[in-house]
Design a protein around this motif. Structure first.
Motif, short mmCIF file in Angstrom:
data_model
loop_
_atom_site.label_atom_id
_atom_site.label_comp_id
_atom_site.label_asym_id
_atom_site.label_seq_id
_atom_site.Cartn_x
_atom_site.Cartn_y
_atom_site.Cartn_z
N CYS A 23 -36.78 3.95 2.39
CA CYS A 23 -36.12 4.68 1.31
C CYS A 23 -36.02 3.81 0.07
O CYS A 23 -35.53 2.68 0.13
N CYS A 26 -31.91 3.65 -1.15
CA CYS A 26 -30.88 2.83 -0.51
C CYS A 26 -31.47 1.70 0.33
O CYS A 26 -30.76 0.89 0.86
N ASN A 28 -33.04 1.90 3.12
CA ASN A 28 -33.00 2.14 4.54
C ASN A 28 -34.41 2.29 5.12
O ASN A 28 -35.30 2.84 4.48
N CYS A 39 -34.42 10.58 3.70
CA CYS A 39 -33.68 9.47 4.25
C CYS A 39 -32.47 9.97 5.03
O CYS A 39 -31.69 10.76 4.50
N SER A 41 -29.95 8.36 5.79
CA SER A 41 -28.75 7.70 5.31
C SER A 41 -28.21 8.33 4.04
O SER A 41 -27.02 8.59 3.92
N CYS A 42 -29.09 8.60 3.08
CA CYS A 42 -28.62 9.12 1.80
C CYS A 42 -29.25 10.47 1.45
O CYS A 42 -29.02 11.00 0.37
#
Ligand code: ZN
Length: 51
Positions: A23, A26, A28, A39, A41-42
Motif C-alpha cells: 500500500c 500506509c 502496509n 488495502c 488496513s486503510c
C-alpha cells in the motif's frame, strides 16, 4: 455467490493465487487477489504489486 462465510471461504482463498501487494498510502504489505485490490488496513486502492 457470497454466502454467509464460514470455513469454505477460507479454503477458496487458499486455492486461488494471491499476490503480494504494497500500500502506497500506509505502507502496509498484504496479499491481494483479483483485479480490484484494496488495502485491508486503510481501504485505499492506491496499492502496487510487490515483487
Ligand atoms: Zn493502506
Amino acid at each position: 455467490m457470497c454466502s454467509s462465510g464460514g470455513p469454505m471461504a477460507d479454503i477458496d482463498l487458499k486455492k486461488l493465487k494471491t499476490k503480494k501487494y504494497h500500500c502506497k498510502d500506509c505502507g502496509n504489505s498484504f496479499k491481494g487477489l483479483g483485479k480490484k485490490v484494496v488495502c485491508p488496513s486503510c481501504q485505499s486502492d492506491n496499492v502496487e504489486l510487490a515483487e
